[in-house]
Design a protein around this motif. Structure first.
Motif, PDB file in Angstrom:
ATOM      1  N   ALA A 470      53.676  26.808 -33.424  1.00 56.61           N
ATOM      2  CA  ALA A 470      53.785  25.937 -32.253  1.00 56.61           C
ATOM      3  C   ALA A 470      52.415  25.479 -31.771  1.00 56.61           C
ATOM      4  CB  ALA A 470      54.536  26.669 -31.136  1.00 56.61           C
ATOM      5  N   VAL A 471      51.427  26.384 -31.748  1.00 64.25           N
ATOM      6  CA  VAL A 471      50.074  26.015 -31.324  1.00 64.25           C
ATOM      7  C   VAL A 471      49.457  25.035 -32.310  1.00 64.25           C
ATOM      8  CG1 VAL A 471      47.735  26.914 -31.017  1.00 64.25           C
ATOM      9  CG2 VAL A 471      49.659  28.096 -29.969  1.00 64.25           C
ATOM     10  N   GLN A 472      49.663  25.245 -33.600  1.00 67.70           N
ATOM     11  CA  GLN A 472      49.126  24.323 -34.596  1.00 67.70           C
ATOM     12  C   GLN A 472      49.733  22.938 -34.434  1.00 67.70           C
ATOM     13  OE1 GLN A 472      49.716  25.649 -38.617  1.00 67.70           O
ATOM     14  NE2 GLN A 472      48.743  23.856 -39.522  1.00 67.70           N
ATOM     15  N   GLY A 473      51.034  22.876 -34.133  1.00 66.31           N
ATOM     16  CA  GLY A 473      51.664  21.584 -33.953  1.00 66.31           C
ATOM     17  C   GLY A 473      51.264  20.898 -32.663  1.00 66.31           C
ATOM     18  N   ALA A 474      51.075  21.675 -31.586  1.00 66.58           N
ATOM     19  CA  ALA A 474      50.780  21.080 -30.285  1.00 66.58           C
ATOM     20  C   ALA A 474      49.301  20.765 -30.104  1.00 66.58           C
ATOM     21  CB  ALA A 474      51.252  22.015 -29.164  1.00 66.58           C
ATOM     22  N   PHE A 475      48.430  21.625 -30.582  1.00 69.36           N
ATOM     23  CA  PHE A 475      46.999  21.467 -30.313  1.00 69.36           C
ATOM     24  C   PHE A 475      46.142  21.281 -31.559  1.00 69.36           C
ATOM     25  CE2 PHE A 475      48.784  24.208 -26.933  1.00 69.36           C
ATOM     26  CZ  PHE A 475      48.542  23.396 -25.838  1.00 69.36           C
ATOM     27  N   GLY A 476      46.693  21.459 -32.740  1.00 67.55           N
ATOM     28  CA  GLY A 476      45.925  21.245 -33.957  1.00 67.55           C
ATOM     29  C   GLY A 476      45.476  22.543 -34.597  1.00 67.55           C
ATOM     30  N   LYS A 477      45.025  22.425 -35.853  1.00 65.66           N
ATOM     31  CA  LYS A 477      44.629  23.594 -36.622  1.00 65.66           C
ATOM     32  C   LYS A 477      43.372  24.248 -36.077  1.00 65.66           C
ATOM     33  CE  LYS A 477      44.048  25.074 -41.431  1.00 65.66           C
ATOM     34  NZ  LYS A 477      44.018  24.620 -42.852  1.00 65.66           N
ATOM     35  N   GLY A 527      53.061  15.282 -27.031  1.00 65.57           N
ATOM     36  CA  GLY A 527      53.428  14.986 -25.660  1.00 65.57           C
ATOM     37  C   GLY A 527      52.991  16.086 -24.704  1.00 65.57           C
ATOM     38  N   THR A 528      52.884  15.711 -23.416  1.00 63.21           N
ATOM     39  CA  THR A 528      52.374  16.649 -22.410  1.00 63.21           C
ATOM     40  C   THR A 528      53.359  17.757 -22.108  1.00 63.21           C
ATOM     41  OG1 THR A 528      51.107  14.834 -21.426  1.00 63.21           O
ATOM     42  CG2 THR A 528      51.419  16.818 -20.087  1.00 63.21           C
ATOM     43  N   TRP A 529      54.647  17.424 -22.032  1.00 58.56           N
ATOM     44  CA  TRP A 529      55.596  18.450 -21.603  1.00 58.56           C
ATOM     45  C   TRP A 529      55.757  19.554 -22.640  1.00 58.56           C
ATOM     46  CZ3 TRP A 529      60.171  19.897 -23.884  1.00 58.56           C
ATOM     47  CH2 TRP A 529      60.683  19.081 -24.898  1.00 58.56           C
ATOM     48  N   ARG A 530      55.661  19.239 -23.914  1.00 62.30           N
ATOM     49  CA  ARG A 530      55.720  20.290 -24.936  1.00 62.30           C
ATOM     50  C   ARG A 530      54.505  21.210 -24.837  1.00 62.30           C
ATOM     51  NH1 ARG A 530      58.285  16.111 -27.876  1.00 62.30           N
ATOM     52  NH2 ARG A 530      60.203  16.786 -28.946  1.00 62.30           N
ATOM     53  N   LYS A 531      53.344  20.634 -24.588  1.00 61.77           N
ATOM     54  CA  LYS A 531      52.149  21.468 -24.421  1.00 61.77           C
ATOM     55  C   LYS A 531      52.264  22.345 -23.181  1.00 61.77           C
ATOM     56  CE  LYS A 531      48.988  18.235 -26.714  1.00 61.77           C
ATOM     57  NZ  LYS A 531      47.752  17.424 -26.586  1.00 61.77           N
ATOM     58  N   THR A 532      52.857  21.815 -22.103  1.00 63.43           N
ATOM     59  CA  THR A 532      53.016  22.598 -20.877  1.00 63.43           C
ATOM     60  C   THR A 532      53.980  23.757 -21.090  1.00 63.43           C
ATOM     61  OG1 THR A 532      52.615  20.602 -19.571  1.00 63.43           O
ATOM     62  CG2 THR A 532      53.639  22.472 -18.447  1.00 63.43           C
ATOM     63  N   VAL A 533      55.105  23.496 -21.754  1.00 60.05           N
ATOM     64  CA  VAL A 533      56.078  24.562 -22.027  1.00 60.05           C
ATOM     65  C   VAL A 533      55.454  25.633 -22.913  1.00 60.05           C
ATOM     66  CG1 VAL A 533      58.254  25.068 -23.189  1.00 60.05           C
ATOM     67  CG2 VAL A 533      58.078  23.078 -21.695  1.00 60.05           C
ATOM     68  N   LEU A 534      54.701  25.219 -23.913  1.00 60.75           N
ATOM     69  CA  LEU A 534      54.061  26.188 -24.797  1.00 60.75           C
ATOM     70  C   LEU A 534      53.024  27.019 -24.049  1.00 60.75           C
ATOM     71  CD1 LEU A 534      53.565  27.396 -27.577  1.00 60.75           C
ATOM     72  CD2 LEU A 534      52.037  25.478 -28.075  1.00 60.75           C
ATOM     73  N   GLY A 535      52.232  26.380 -23.177  1.00 65.86           N
ATOM     74  CA  GLY A 535      51.254  27.136 -22.390  1.00 65.86           C
ATOM     75  C   GLY A 535      51.913  28.165 -21.480  1.00 65.86           C
ATOM     76  N   ALA A 536      53.033  27.792 -20.836  1.00 68.32           N
ATOM     77  CA  ALA A 536      53.756  28.741 -19.981  1.00 68.32           C
ATOM     78  C   ALA A 536      54.333  29.887 -20.810  1.00 68.32           C
ATOM     79  CB  ALA A 536      54.863  28.013 -19.219  1.00 68.32           C
TER      80      ALA A 536
END
Length: 564
Positions: A470-477, A527-536
């Motif tokens: 999930a982190v690789q997909g949301a924020f990169g390798k 997208g922002t909301w996927r990154k926010t959900v992953l951070g939470a």
């Protein structure tokens, strides 16, 4: 006769070239070893040295690493009978000037051969060179062919030329440079300038590649490596990589993998039943408890004494297995609409939690990073939702006097293993119930606790875990590398997971340390909301795995701390 000049333990690069004479490309073949660390290795298949100029054309720009073994430390090669014969050998000096063409990716060089000269020296003094047996030349050729066979299938240079002419252009992507692509450089990475919106260009190129080459290749859109700046249209600069489908797509599941998965699942059932039996420690026969708790106990007890407790252990085992199966169902439900194939899950048994979860591989290339995030988060979220429901219901039943007959005694130190779950238990059960040596809880509390802990471990942002994907997909390798180093450090220090941090860290290093392969579209943001959900979710993971030290536990009323 083949000839050889070599040096001791010297790494060199091998290129395969075709020599042509009078328009006959099959007249002669030669193996040329490019100069590196002043080492030359080359051979011919005949004794005659041509006295005319010939043109050498590289058939494939393939590069491999070989080790040269010399007859002595100075790089001298002793011929038959131990006599050095540099002047009598019909060798020639091979000097090449290599210029890589952008049109056909082939390399050419023009060499002059002179029978009165010998190859350049590989040491401070001119080496002596002698003929080598034909078998040694066959060994060279066989070694090269073996490397070709063992390596992955490469992109056809003829296809590269055709694709550059027909696929790319002024309206889509103008190619300026080519580089190797893939883990072993088996593909081609096209670098250049984008001439439109990246998603539209990528979709158009994919469609044209299918029309041109069929199902032979997969096209990837990735961030340009070593880019000097962002794209003028916004976002990172992109490049397009091409790999053969048989190289880029995962292999199908074999029969042996199904057998291994079945065996692991049976072991997981056994470990879950064992966890259910261990939860009844206050009811087990004293000799059984002494054997498992006393380090001085040597003689094992009669295990038939545990049979009456198996039936009462099944509800807890069902709960633990149910959480793991629900976790995998979440993955498959998220993958089905995206037409992504997943492998059969390989469950990992564990006697402390019942299971460490399961390893589920992608059996098809993911189309984009959004799909990677959605599928990765679906499993842990489904398992955590079921686990939290069981945990909450178990706590409510534990505080109900009518359910006293179904409760089991667990050490209060169990609740010190998680700051978040300990605080929730303290809020529902109260100070008096929690501030004791043992706490009476319903088996659902244990099942929910184990499920939440397992889900949190799998959501750690490292490697090929669900959290790492999930982190690789949301924020990169690159972000995954930073998150992974931090996670390994916290696990090594015992800050996350407590006593389970070491076995979990070893499990990740052995089985799940490698990041996931890139998507076809590995550039478009999620997208922002996927990154926010992953951070939470990562924050909740840290709170779940963060243990409570004794002083804080005493202050919060989680357990009874005795100071000696």
């Amino acid at each position: 006769m083949a000839t050889l000049t070599s040096c001791s333990f010297c790494i060199v690069n091998l290129k395969f070239i075709r020599w042509t004479q009078n328009g006959n490309p099959s007249r002669k073949r030669i193996l040329l070893l490019e100069r590196k660390s002043k080492c030359f290795l080359w051979g011919r298949q005949d004794d005659q040295v041509p006295k005319k100029r010939h043109r050498a054309t590289f058939v494939r720009p393939n590069f491999y690493r070989f080790r040269c073994f010399g007859a002595n430390d100075r790089g001298d090669n002793v011929g038959e009978g131990g006599n050095n014969s540099s002047k009598d050998s019909n060798l020639a000096t091979a000097t090449s000037s290599m210029d890589e063409s952008e049109e056909d990716r082939r390399m050419s060089t023009t060499d002059e051969f002179d029978s009165d000269k010998s190859p350049p020296s590989v040491s401070s003094r001119p080496p002596t060179i002698s003929p080598v047996e034909p078998a040694y030349n066959n060994f060279q050729v066989d070694s090269f062919k073996l490397m070709e066979l063992l390596g992955p299938e490469k992109v056809d240079p003829g296809d590269v030329k055709l694709i550059k002419e027909k696929l790319f252009g002024y309206s889509t992507f103008w190619v300026t440079k080519e580089e190797p692509f893939g883990d072993l450089g088996e593909g081609i990475l096209f670098l250049g300038n984008l001439r439109g919106k990246r998603e539209e260009v990528f979709s158009k190129l994919q469609s044209q590649l299918t029309d041109l080459m069929g199902d032979k290749y997969n096209l990837f859109m990735v961030e340009e490596p070593n880019s000097e700046g962002p794209d003028p249209r916004g976002g990172p600069r992109v490049s397009f990589g091409m790999l053969r489908k048989e190289v880029s797509e995962p292999q199908s599941t074999t029969l042996w993998q199904y057998v291994i998965a079945l065996l692991l699942f049976l072991l997981t059932i056994g470990s879950s039943v064992e966890l259910g039996i261990a939860s009844q420690i206050n009811r087990l026969p004293p000799e059984v408890v002494k054997y498992f708790t006393d380090p001085n106990a040597i003689e094992p007890p009669d295990m038939q004494l545990l049979f009456p407790f198996v039936e009462s252990a099944l509800p807890l085992a069902y709960g633990v297995l149910g959480v793991q199966l629900f976790h995998e169902v979440g993955h498959f439900l998220a993958a089905f609409p995206k037409k992504v194939k997943l492998s059969i899950p390989y469950f990992i048994p564990n006697i402390t939690l019942g299971s460490f979860g399961a390893i589920t591989q992608f059996k098809s290339i993911l189309p984009d990073r959004k799909t990677k995030v959605d599928i990765s988060l679906a499993g842990p979220f489904a398992g955590a939702a079921l686990s939290f429901s069981m945990f909450s219901v178990g706590l409510l039943l534990s505080s109900n006097p009518d359910a006293a007959g179904d409760l089991v005694q667990v050490p209060s130190m169990l609740f010190q293993g998680s700051l978040l779950l300990g605080l929730i238990s303290r809020a529902i059960l109260g100070y008096a119930a929690m501030h004791a040596g043992t706490v009476s809880v319903h088996p659902l509390v244990i099942a929910g606790w184990c499920g939440l802990t397992t889900s949190a471990f799998n959501m750690l942002p490292v490697g090929c875990l669900d959290g790492g994907r999930a982190v690789q997909g949301a924020f990169g390798k690159n972000a995954l590398i930073g998150f992974g180093l931090t996670t390994y450090t916290l696990l090594g220090l015992g800050v996350l997971g407590g006593p389970l941090s070491l076995p979990w860290g070893l499990y990740v290093l052995i089985c799940q340390r490698a990041p996931e392969k890139p998507c076809l579209n590995d550039v478009t943001e999620v997208g922002t909301w996927r990154k926010t959900v992953l951070g939470a979710a990562i924050l909740l993971v840290v709170l779940t795995l963060f243990p409570v030290w004794d002083e804080l536990a005493e202050e919060l009323g989680i357990g009874l701390i005795t100071t000696f």
